[in-house]
Design an enzyme around this catalytic site. Structure first.
Site, PDB file in Angstrom:
ATOM      1  N   ASP A 194     -84.196  46.153 -65.274  1.00 41.91           N
ATOM      2  CA  ASP A 194     -85.054  47.455 -63.987  1.00 41.91           C
ATOM      3  C   ASP A 194     -85.737  45.672 -63.720  1.00 41.91           C
ATOM      4  O   ASP A 194     -87.074  45.945 -63.419  1.00 41.91           O
ATOM      5  CB  ASP A 194     -85.996  47.821 -64.556  1.00 41.91           C
ATOM      6  CG  ASP A 194     -84.995  49.393 -65.208  1.00 41.91           C
ATOM      7  OD1 ASP A 194     -83.715  49.678 -64.749  1.00 41.91           O
ATOM      8  OD2 ASP A 194     -85.472  49.783 -66.175  1.00 41.91           O
ATOM      9  N   ASN A 235     -92.032  61.512 -61.268  1.00 44.18           N
ATOM     10  CA  ASN A 235     -92.593  60.717 -62.757  1.00 44.18           C
ATOM     11  C   ASN A 235     -92.761  60.008 -62.653  1.00 44.18           C
ATOM     12  O   ASN A 235     -92.422  58.965 -61.800  1.00 44.18           O
ATOM     13  CB  ASN A 235     -90.809  60.913 -63.103  1.00 44.18           C
ATOM     14  CG  ASN A 235     -90.457  60.747 -64.951  1.00 44.18           C
ATOM     15  OD1 ASN A 235     -91.975  60.504 -65.312  1.00 44.18           O
ATOM     16  ND2 ASN A 235     -89.654  60.276 -65.512  1.00 44.18           N
ATOM     17  N   SER A 294     -83.173  64.686 -58.303  1.00 43.03           N
ATOM     18  CA  SER A 294     -81.331  64.535 -57.777  1.00 43.03           C
ATOM     19  C   SER A 294     -82.305  62.935 -58.489  1.00 43.03           C
ATOM     20  O   SER A 294     -83.333  62.356 -59.013  1.00 43.03           O
ATOM     21  CB  SER A 294     -81.934  63.798 -56.176  1.00 43.03           C
ATOM     22  OG  SER A 294     -83.421  64.049 -55.907  1.00 43.03           O
ATOM     23  N   ARG A 295     -80.718  61.743 -58.906  1.00 46.19           N
ATOM     24  CA  ARG A 295     -80.415  60.831 -59.777  1.00 46.19           C
ATOM     25  C   ARG A 295     -81.252  59.991 -58.241  1.00 46.19           C
ATOM     26  O   ARG A 295     -80.209  59.154 -57.660  1.00 46.19           O
ATOM     27  CB  ARG A 295     -79.441  60.870 -59.824  1.00 46.19           C
ATOM     28  CG  ARG A 295     -79.187  62.068 -61.365  1.00 46.19           C
ATOM     29  CD  ARG A 295     -78.367  61.820 -62.062  1.00 46.19           C
ATOM     30  NE  ARG A 295     -76.866  60.658 -62.351  1.00 46.19           N
ATOM     31  CZ  ARG A 295     -75.801  61.038 -62.559  1.00 46.19           C
ATOM     32  NH1 ARG A 295     -75.710  60.550 -63.691  1.00 46.19           N
ATOM     33  NH2 ARG A 295     -74.800  59.850 -62.203  1.00 46.19           N
ATOM     34  N   GLU A 334     -83.806  56.508 -58.142  1.00 44.83           N
ATOM     35  CA  GLU A 334     -84.746  56.021 -59.352  1.00 44.83           C
ATOM     36  C   GLU A 334     -85.018  54.641 -58.343  1.00 44.83           C
ATOM     37  O   GLU A 334     -84.429  53.998 -57.464  1.00 44.83           O
ATOM     38  CB  GLU A 334     -85.113  56.187 -60.265  1.00 44.83           C
ATOM     39  CG  GLU A 334     -83.418  55.346 -61.133  1.00 44.83           C
ATOM     40  CD  GLU A 334     -83.435  55.138 -62.434  1.00 44.83           C
ATOM     41  OE1 GLU A 334     -84.250  56.297 -63.112  1.00 44.83           O
ATOM     42  OE2 GLU A 334     -82.770  54.733 -62.758  1.00 44.83           O
ATOM     43  N   HIS A 342     -81.239  49.455 -59.923  1.00 43.95           N
ATOM     44  CA  HIS A 342     -82.381  49.087 -59.852  1.00 43.95           C
ATOM     45  C   HIS A 342     -82.312  47.327 -59.768  1.00 43.95           C
ATOM     46  O   HIS A 342     -83.404  46.846 -60.588  1.00 43.95           O
ATOM     47  CB  HIS A 342     -82.930  49.307 -61.280  1.00 43.95           C
ATOM     48  CG  HIS A 342     -84.302  49.785 -61.216  1.00 43.95           C
ATOM     49  ND1 HIS A 342     -84.999  50.541 -62.430  1.00 43.95           N
ATOM     50  CD2 HIS A 342     -85.780  49.236 -61.062  1.00 43.95           C
ATOM     51  CE1 HIS A 342     -86.193  50.654 -62.030  1.00 43.95           C
ATOM     52  NE2 HIS A 342     -86.947  49.977 -61.430  1.00 43.95           N
TER      53      HIS A 342
END
Length: 779
Positions: free
Chosen positions: A41, A176, A229-230, A232, A332
């Site tokens: 990331d 989150n 939902s995925r 990020e 990411h």
């Protein structure tokens, strides 16, 4: 509405001042090299002449050229220098975050330098199996720390309690609080975008003087996602070339089988709305709550998909070595715009085909296409520059990757196409191509228009500069092309002849993998001198009466060129002893079939190493120093019916340390461990990955004393023995050795701490021995 701008003018200016890299390549460029680092990331920031990336688990690295990286830190530990300040360390400094998140690690960090000259690290911790997370700020005078905590600014996962917006926390609609990215807009305001899965990606305005959120925003404004939902890893980049803000996100799961892929949408405002190439407002993109958790089908059609898992796979006889160049679950990302050069960069982590979960940082250059969308170069940045392209350098055979719009673990392998001098595209995709201006390209593939850029890049597989293109359709689908090094039919056939190998054919016990195709459509036809023992398709019928030697002949055909290559094959008597390494002062195979072992360093691919000898169970034994290993010949085992037996006297027990290791690829392997992982309580075990199989023995072999270990495999049935006593019996053990080119080593693999201790009397059989046979070996 789109703001007018001119990309053609930019291209013309660059073209007037730069020579064609393709032309320069023909004159002979110095080969390019890279130094890699692992930061999951990665979030990029530049300070002076140095780029830094900060990521998950408090990992960080730096570089001056975006090609050669220096690892700074790699894990959350009490000695991590980013938070080490006298008696203070990351655990004491960020104790509030760890306590709230019920975690001992950190997720994706972001570091920004604000107007006061100080460096602000936006750190975050998450429980992992729920969105119970804490996001805070730490500040340092130097970018490499030490950082001092200024406290938490957001928390999530407070079940049954009020959230920052005053309502009861609901993970379907609330964020989150992880994966922050802080950025200034074109008017000097400061923003933070953040979130992962759960209620989606949110943005809130920050105070530019102290980096804290402005009051009264709650969680801020949702930009995309929701209902778990995925989606990020959000990052926003403003481009002066187009006057757009680009919001990058990653869809799917981050691991090697998760289908991670990078997508982008754009807006004229930092806080949206962000639209994709089809004009869809990304705020409407979320999972269907009526469908199972992590529903990908609802979100897959949206966003401009820049890159997913792909491979420019190298065919047999093609230029270079290895399987080719590509990524698994790239994502990411962060991004960077260099005002001095006008370059755009995409920085992300990626896994790799046949390398499991190992990940590294990669930097690719981006260019804006005629519609103002970023297109990502196929290969990693090697200081290439956008330049005028001559049409004759575009014509040729290419490998084409179409990234599609799906969220899938499937690696999209390149397909062959040809860009002809007439402007036609033929092969796996058909249509037309046009060179527009100095370096822009327009493609029609299957009736779909794509707009992009042509640029010469360094291809790590062929070790040459090649012409590439990257282009986008108006449906948000990216395609990438890489031109193959020009070759005649005779040159292709000759290259296949030189590379074609069946591995060690002096002790064959299983079916042979006979390649039937090669580079650029070449074919390979096989003929056996004794088809009753080895058929023309490689099926082996071992004789019970003795070894049989025969020849296999390959006819290689490419166009009008044809060549013959012959191999001598010895098929061993069914069930016999294949190899016996007695370690009596050397690494010879006492059976006289396989080549000697060779010393290596602390990994399979590291040179060096040293080995000693001492009195063993039977004659001498090899002594491993904890920093060295032995590479055994390829192809020791090539079937799903075998036995491995050896004596071990470990000097210490270290988790994951291997003794006998065998692999078809870095994704498919077996490993015999004196001390296993936590899921078997650290017991000795036979382990296989990535089709994970844990054969724990319920005990550890002792330190400083000899133990006999053996394991047998017969079509998935596995037994493991200690001192002749069966300690494990199971089924469905992975069939790893499906080729005659498997890699084998003692004491080391590609990843873990080397073995320290002694080893004696290694025996490998081409059949699964009986309990009585194994017990006899242990006496």
């Amino acid at each position: 509405m789109k703001k007018p701008f001119s990309l053609w003018g930019i291209g013309a200016l660059l073209a007037s001042s730069l020579l064609s890299l393709d032309a320069a390549a023909q004159a002979g460029y110095t080969p390019v090299s890279f130094t890699n680092a692992s930061v999951h990331d990665p979030s990029i920031v530049k300070v002076g002449d140095t780029f830094y990336v900060f990521g998950s688990h408090l990992a960080a690295a730096k570089t001056k050229d975006l090609m050669n990286w220096q690892q700074i830190t790699s894990s959350v530990s009490a000695t991590n220098p980013l938070f080490l300040n006298g008696s203070a360390n990351v655990f004491t400094e960020l104790s509030e975050a760890f306590s709230w998140a019920q975690s001992n690690t950190l997720w994706a960090a972001d570091v920004r330098q604000l107007a006061d000259g100080k460096f602000y690290m936006y750190y975050n911790a998450c429980k992992g199996d729920s969105p119970r997370s804490a996001l805070g700020i730490a500040v340092a005078d130097r970018i490499e720390g030490p950082y001092v905590d200024k406290g938490l600014i957001l928390q999530s996962g407070m079940w049954g309690q009020a959230s920052p917006d005053g309502s009861i926390y609901d993970a379907l609609k609330h964020p989150n609080t992880v994966d922050p990215h802080v950025f200034p807009d074109n008017a000097g305001r400061l923003w933070m975008i953040y979130g992962s899965y759960s209620g989606g990606i949110f943005i809130m305005q920050m105070n530019p003087s102290n980096g804290m959120p402005l009051p009264g925003q709650g969680y801020g404004k949702r930009l995309i996602g929701g209902n778990h939902s995925r989606i990020e890893g959000a990052f926003v980049l403003y481009s002066p070339a187009t006057s757009y803000y680009y919001m990058f996100t990653s869809f799917g799961g981050l691991d090697a089988t998760g289908g991670y892929n990078m997508r982008v949408a754009r807006s004229l405002n930092p806080d949206g709305p962000y639209l994709d190439a089809q004009g869809n407002n990304m705020a409407n993109v979320k999972s269907d709550p009526a469908k199972p958790l992590f529903d990908d089908a609802s979100i897959a059609p949206y966003g401009v998909k820049l890159m997913g898992s792909f491979l420019f796979d190298r065919k047999l006889g093609e230029t270079g070595t290895g399987i080719g160049t590509g990524y698994v679950s790239p994502g990411h990302n962060s991004a960077y715009y260099d005002a001095a050069t006008g370059r755009h960069f995409l920085v992300f982590h990626a896994r790799f085909p046949e390398r499991g979960e190992q990940h590294e940082v990669r930097t690719h250059q981006m260019f804006m296409n005629a519609d103002g969308w970023p297109v990502v170069t196929p290969y990693r940045f090697a200081n290439e520059k956008l330049a005028a392209v001559r049409r004759e350098f575009v014509v040729g055979d290419y490998l084409l990757v179409n990234h599609g719009k799906d969220i899938s673990a499937t690696i999209k392998k390149a397909q062959p196409i040809t860009l002809s001098s007439t402007g036609a595209v033929t092969g796996a995709a058909s249509g037309s191509w046009t060179l527009v201006g100095s370096n822009q390209v327009e493609l029609q593939l299957g009736g779909v228009p794509y707009k992009g850029v042509l640029v010469s890049q360094w291809d790590e597989t062929s070790k040459t500069y090649v012409m590439t293109f990257s282009a986008l359709s108006r449906d948000g689908v990216s395609v990438m092309g890489s031109r193959l090094v020009p070759r005649t039919d005779a040159q292709v056939a000759s290259a296949i002849y030189n590379e074609l190998s069946l591995g060690n054919t002096s002790a064959v016990t299983a079916n042979l993998n006979l390649p039937t195709s090669g580079a650029r459509g070449a074919t390979i036809a096989w003929t056996s001198s004794n088809p009753a023992v080895v058929s023309n398709t490689g099926v082996v019928s071992a004789s019970p009466n003795g070894d049989v030697t025969l020849t296999l002949t390959a006819r290689i055909t490419k166009g009008t060129a044809s060549m013959l290559k012959t191999f001598t094959v010895t098929v061993r008597k069914a069930g016999g002893l294949l190899a016996h390494y007695a370690f009596d002062g050397n690494l010879f195979d006492s059976n006289g079939v396989f080549a000697p072992g060779s010393l290596i360093g602390s990994r399979i691919d590291v040179a060096g190493g040293s080995l000693g000898y001492e009195a063993g169970v039977k004659g001498n034994a090899a002594v491993f120093d904890g920093a060295s290993g032995v590479r055994l010949p390829n192809g020791l085992i090539s079937s799903n019916n075998y036995t491995v037996a050896l004596w071990l006297k470990p000097a210490q027990l270290t988790a994951f340390t291997t003794t006998f290791f065998g692999a078809r690829t870095t994704d498919s392997w077996i490993s015999l461990l004196p001390k296993g992982h936590d899921f078997v309580g650290g017991a000795s075990m036979l382990w296989s990955g990535t089709a994970w199989y844990d054969a724990g023995l319920g005990m550890n072999i002792p330190v400083g004393r000899w133990s006999h270990l053996a394991f047998t495999v017969k079509n998935g049935a596995v037994n493991v023995y200690v001192d002749g006593v069966k300690k494990f019996s199971g089924v469905n053990f992975p069939n790893v050795f499906t080729t005659a080119t498997g890699v084998f080593a003692l004491g080391v693999n590609w990843w873990d701490t080397p073995y320290k201790g002694s080893m004696d009397d290694l025996r490998i059989y081409g059949t699964a021995l009986t309990d009585a046979d194994v017990a006899a070996l242990a006496r």
